[in-house]
Design a protein around this motif. Structure first.
Motif, PDB file in Angstrom:
ATOM      1  N   PHE A 139      -7.720   1.561   0.892  1.00 44.72           N
ATOM      2  CA  PHE A 139      -9.176   1.697   0.818  1.00 44.72           C
ATOM      3  C   PHE A 139      -9.680   1.143  -0.513  1.00 44.72           C
ATOM      4  CE2 PHE A 139      -8.280   4.779   4.090  1.00 44.72           C
ATOM      5  CZ  PHE A 139      -9.428   4.829   4.874  1.00 44.72           C
ATOM      6  N   SER A 140     -10.879   0.593  -0.494  1.00 40.49           N
ATOM      7  CA  SER A 140     -11.479   0.117  -1.742  1.00 40.49           C
ATOM      8  C   SER A 140     -11.963   1.320  -2.551  1.00 40.49           C
ATOM      9  CB  SER A 140     -12.651  -0.819  -1.452  1.00 40.49           C
ATOM     10  OG  SER A 140     -13.781  -0.077  -1.007  1.00 40.49           O
ATOM     11  N   ARG A 141     -12.286   1.075  -3.810  1.00 34.84           N
ATOM     12  CA  ARG A 141     -12.800   2.131  -4.681  1.00 34.84           C
ATOM     13  C   ARG A 141     -14.234   2.525  -4.324  1.00 34.84           C
ATOM     14  NH1 ARG A 141      -9.739   5.702  -7.527  1.00 34.84           N
ATOM     15  NH2 ARG A 141      -7.880   4.652  -8.358  1.00 34.84           N
ATOM     16  N   ARG A 142     -14.814   1.832  -3.363  1.00 33.23           N
ATOM     17  CA  ARG A 142     -16.134   2.209  -2.875  1.00 33.23           C
ATOM     18  C   ARG A 142     -16.048   3.524  -2.100  1.00 33.23           C
ATOM     19  NH1 ARG A 142     -17.452  -0.984   1.043  1.00 33.23           N
ATOM     20  NH2 ARG A 142     -19.704  -0.796   0.864  1.00 33.23           N
ATOM     21  N   ALA A 143     -14.846   3.887  -1.688  1.00 30.26           N
ATOM     22  CA  ALA A 143     -14.626   5.121  -0.926  1.00 30.26           C
ATOM     23  C   ALA A 143     -14.068   6.214  -1.828  1.00 30.26           C
ATOM     24  CB  ALA A 143     -13.654   4.857   0.223  1.00 30.26           C
ATOM     25  N   THR A 144     -14.304   7.463  -1.432  1.00 29.05           N
ATOM     26  CA  THR A 144     -13.700   8.623  -2.079  1.00 29.05           C
ATOM     27  C   THR A 144     -12.826   9.303  -1.042  1.00 29.05           C
ATOM     28  OG1 THR A 144     -15.621   8.945  -3.521  1.00 29.05           O
ATOM     29  CG2 THR A 144     -14.119  10.803  -3.261  1.00 29.05           C
ATOM     30  N   LEU A 145     -11.517   9.247  -1.241  1.00 33.17           N
ATOM     31  CA  LEU A 145     -10.580   9.754  -0.248  1.00 33.17           C
ATOM     32  C   LEU A 145     -10.435  11.272  -0.335  1.00 33.17           C
ATOM     33  CD1 LEU A 145      -7.778   7.031  -0.501  1.00 33.17           C
ATOM     34  CD2 LEU A 145      -9.619   7.209   1.182  1.00 33.17           C
ATOM     35  N   LYS A 146     -10.695  11.943   0.778  1.00 30.36           N
ATOM     36  CA  LYS A 146     -10.551  13.391   0.899  1.00 30.36           C
ATOM     37  C   LYS A 146      -9.715  13.692   2.145  1.00 30.36           C
ATOM     38  CE  LYS A 146     -13.399  14.389  -2.533  1.00 30.36           C
ATOM     39  NZ  LYS A 146     -12.999  15.166  -3.739  1.00 30.36           N
ATOM     40  N   VAL A 147      -8.654  12.948   2.327  1.00 29.58           N
ATOM     41  CA  VAL A 147      -7.860  13.049   3.549  1.00 29.58           C
ATOM     42  C   VAL A 147      -6.577  13.821   3.314  1.00 29.58           C
ATOM     43  CG1 VAL A 147      -8.791  10.907   4.497  1.00 29.58           C
ATOM     44  CG2 VAL A 147      -6.734  10.829   3.089  1.00 29.58           C
ATOM     45  N   GLU A 148      -6.086  14.421   4.391  1.00 34.56           N
ATOM     46  CA  GLU A 148      -4.810  15.131   4.349  1.00 34.56           C
ATOM     47  C   GLU A 148      -3.715  14.144   4.752  1.00 34.56           C
ATOM     48  OE1 GLU A 148      -5.180  18.412   6.982  1.00 34.56           O
ATOM     49  OE2 GLU A 148      -6.779  19.371   5.839  1.00 34.56           O
ATOM     50  N   ALA A 149      -3.209  13.413   3.782  1.00 34.72           N
ATOM     51  CA  ALA A 149      -2.199  12.399   4.063  1.00 34.72           C
ATOM     52  C   ALA A 149      -1.223  12.343   2.897  1.00 34.72           C
ATOM     53  CB  ALA A 149      -2.864  11.044   4.311  1.00 34.72           C
ATOM     54  N   ASP A 150      -0.390  11.307   2.861  1.00 33.22           N
ATOM     55  CA  ASP A 150       0.583  11.185   1.776  1.00 33.22           C
ATOM     56  C   ASP A 150       0.305   9.914   0.980  1.00 33.22           C
ATOM     57  OD1 ASP A 150       1.461   9.138   3.399  1.00 33.22           O
ATOM     58  OD2 ASP A 150       3.102  10.307   4.253  1.00 33.22           O
ATOM     59  N   GLU A 151       1.310   9.477   0.227  1.00 37.60           N
ATOM     60  CA  GLU A 151       1.126   8.330  -0.660  1.00 37.60           C
ATOM     61  C   GLU A 151       0.954   7.012   0.090  1.00 37.60           C
ATOM     62  OE1 GLU A 151       5.458   9.078   0.068  1.00 37.60           O
ATOM     63  OE2 GLU A 151       3.735  10.281  -0.565  1.00 37.60           O
ATOM     64  N   SER A 152       1.077   7.028   1.411  1.00 36.95           N
ATOM     65  CA  SER A 152       0.877   5.795   2.174  1.00 36.95           C
ATOM     66  C   SER A 152      -0.597   5.442   2.320  1.00 36.95           C
ATOM     67  CB  SER A 152       1.519   5.916   3.567  1.00 36.95           C
ATOM     68  OG  SER A 152       0.895   6.938   4.327  1.00 36.95           O
ATOM     69  N   VAL A 153      -1.494   6.358   1.918  1.00 35.55           N
ATOM     70  CA  VAL A 153      -2.937   6.096   1.890  1.00 35.55           C
ATOM     71  C   VAL A 153      -3.342   5.977   0.430  1.00 35.55           C
ATOM     72  CG1 VAL A 153      -5.235   6.888   2.561  1.00 35.55           C
ATOM     73  CG2 VAL A 153      -3.267   7.389   4.029  1.00 35.55           C
ATOM     74  N   LEU A 154      -3.870   4.828   0.019  1.00 34.24           N
ATOM     75  CA  LEU A 154      -4.124   4.583  -1.388  1.00 34.24           C
ATOM     76  C   LEU A 154      -5.324   3.665  -1.588  1.00 34.24           C
ATOM     77  CD1 LEU A 154      -1.663   1.866  -2.601  1.00 34.24           C
ATOM     78  CD2 LEU A 154      -1.457   2.808  -0.318  1.00 34.24           C
ATOM     79  N   TYR A 155      -5.703   3.512  -2.846  1.00 39.47           N
ATOM     80  CA  TYR A 155      -6.791   2.609  -3.205  1.00 39.47           C
ATOM     81  C   TYR A 155      -6.240   1.209  -3.480  1.00 39.47           C
ATOM     82  CZ  TYR A 155      -9.807   6.703  -3.875  1.00 39.47           C
ATOM     83  OH  TYR A 155     -10.538   7.851  -3.693  1.00 39.47           O
ATOM     84  N   THR A 156      -7.108   0.214  -3.342  1.00 41.25           N
ATOM     85  CA  THR A 156      -6.712  -1.176  -3.594  1.00 41.25           C
ATOM     86  C   THR A 156      -6.110  -1.333  -4.984  1.00 41.25           C
ATOM     87  OG1 THR A 156      -8.547  -1.904  -2.171  1.00 41.25           O
ATOM     88  CG2 THR A 156      -7.512  -3.564  -3.567  1.00 41.25           C
ATOM     89  N   SER A 157      -6.675  -0.645  -5.959  1.00 40.97           N
ATOM     90  CA  SER A 157      -6.207  -0.756  -7.338  1.00 40.97           C
ATOM     91  C   SER A 157      -4.786  -0.218  -7.527  1.00 40.97           C
ATOM     92  CB  SER A 157      -7.162  -0.022  -8.284  1.00 40.97           C
ATOM     93  OG  SER A 157      -7.294   1.339  -7.903  1.00 40.97           O
ATOM     94  N   GLU A 158      -4.294   0.561  -6.565  1.00 41.89           N
ATOM     95  CA  GLU A 158      -2.948   1.137  -6.658  1.00 41.89           C
ATOM     96  C   GLU A 158      -1.911   0.337  -5.870  1.00 41.89           C
ATOM     97  OE1 GLU A 158      -4.224   5.858  -6.858  1.00 41.89           O
ATOM     98  OE2 GLU A 158      -4.140   4.856  -4.901  1.00 41.89           O
ATOM     99  N   LEU A 159      -2.376  -0.690  -5.148  1.00 43.51           N
ATOM    100  CA  LEU A 159      -1.508  -1.369  -4.177  1.00 43.51           C
ATOM    101  C   LEU A 159      -0.313  -2.066  -4.822  1.00 43.51           C
ATOM    102  CD1 LEU A 159      -0.897  -2.254  -1.298  1.00 43.51           C
ATOM    103  CD2 LEU A 159      -2.518  -4.148  -1.602  1.00 43.51           C
ATOM    104  N   LEU A 160      -0.556  -2.898  -5.815  1.00 50.12           N
ATOM    105  CA  LEU A 160       0.539  -3.662  -6.410  1.00 50.12           C
ATOM    106  C   LEU A 160       1.567  -2.754  -7.078  1.00 50.12           C
ATOM    107  CD1 LEU A 160      -1.204  -6.801  -7.953  1.00 50.12           C
ATOM    108  CD2 LEU A 160      -0.035  -6.563  -5.760  1.00 50.12           C
ATOM    109  N   LYS A 161       1.095  -1.725  -7.781  1.00 47.63           N
ATOM    110  CA  LYS A 161       2.016  -0.784  -8.427  1.00 47.63           C
ATOM    111  C   LYS A 161       2.882  -0.084  -7.381  1.00 47.63           C
ATOM    112  CE  LYS A 161       2.179   3.247 -11.491  1.00 47.63           C
ATOM    113  NZ  LYS A 161       1.377   4.234 -12.269  1.00 47.63           N
ATOM    114  N   THR A 162       2.255   0.278  -6.251  1.00 44.48           N
ATOM    115  CA  THR A 162       3.005   0.946  -5.182  1.00 44.48           C
ATOM    116  C   THR A 162       4.072   0.021  -4.616  1.00 44.48           C
ATOM    117  OG1 THR A 162       1.103   2.326  -4.589  1.00 44.48           O
ATOM    118  CG2 THR A 162       2.821   2.034  -2.915  1.00 44.48           C
TER     119      THR A 162
END
Length: 249
Positions: A139-162
């Motif tokens: 998801f882009s940083r335009r969104a605020t994630l409030k989901v019940e999930a794990d590390e497989s759901v992340l922001y674009t800014s976290e993608l390369l590090k992941t």
């Protein structure tokens, strides 16, 4: 042509453009998000990662479209991109998640389930075990994630590090190269194929909505039963836990 006529033409032209933008805004934003992720992934070393974008595969149930497939010796990253804004809520097993922006709610298919379908399609096509695949929903940083999930759901800014965090080899270099070539050869890239895919997706959505309106589970054909949950009432399949299909009210 007098000035008043020109003024009317300009006015109606602006209105027409505004209406067209409103109509195609979700598609424009979606493509923008995919382009952003594509740009990030393209910066990874070519000798370690093979990037395939907009992969369209034929399956037993029709076709499935995958935003990005990144093949490496560390695994096959299957990436679903969502360029949404607002609060994003939902559970890991729910069929739908919700985007809430300024009090306006929009429901969309659970992207974890959507991406699970992508992984299964690749498994069947490639003959590889689940352990070779790494599904990610971005998801882009335009969104605020409030989901019940794990590390497989992340922001674009976290993608390369992941992605760079996966360093245990699962495939040889030759295997990764062969897999990338095979996926590329299987992908259906014609305009006709892509148009047929969009039409099929829309038809499936309409069929599922009709079943829900009739109180029928769109997954297994069971009855939809009104239940009480953590976030209020919802409809769940009578065949739970065998079928975990849920629909919000």
């Amino acid at each position: 042509m007098d000035s008043s006529t020109k003024g009317y033409l300009i006015f109606f032209g602006v209105v027409a453009l505004a209406l067209l933008y409103k109509l195609f805004r979700p598609t424009i934003l979606g493509k923008s998000g995919e382009a952003r992720v594509k740009s990030l992934l393209s910066g990874l070393p070519d000798n370690e990662y093979k990037l395939l974008n907009d992969v369209l595969l034929q399956t037993e149930r029709g076709t499935t479209q995958i935003d990005h497939v990144l093949v490496s010796i560390y695994g096959i990253f299957v990436i679903e991109t969502k360029n949404y804004s607002g609060w994003i809520t939902g559970s890991r097993y729910g069929d739908e998640w919700t985007k809430n922006m300024y009090g306006k709610k929009y429901r969309f298919r659970n992207p974890l389930k959507q991406n699970y379908g992508h992984v299964k399609a690749l498994e069947n096509k490639l003959g590889l075990p689940t352990s070779c695949f790494i599904p990610l929903v971005v998801f882009s940083r335009r969104a605020t994630l409030k989901v019940e999930a794990d590390e497989s759901v992340l922001y674009t800014s976290e993608l390369l590090k992941t992605i760079k965090g996966y360093r245990e080899p699962l495939l040889s270099s030759d295997e990764a190269e062969r897999i990338a070539r095979k996926i590329e050869s299987m992908s259906m890239n014609s305009k006709e194929s892509k148009k047929a895919h969009v039409n099929n997706v829309r038809k499936n959505i309409r069929d599922a909505e009709q079943k829900v309106r009739s109180g029928i589970c769109p997954k297994c054909g069971g009855d939809l039963v009104l239940r009480n949950g953590r976030y209020g009432k919802f409809y769940g399949c009578s065949n739970y836990p065998k079928c975990r299909c849920t629909k919000q009210i």
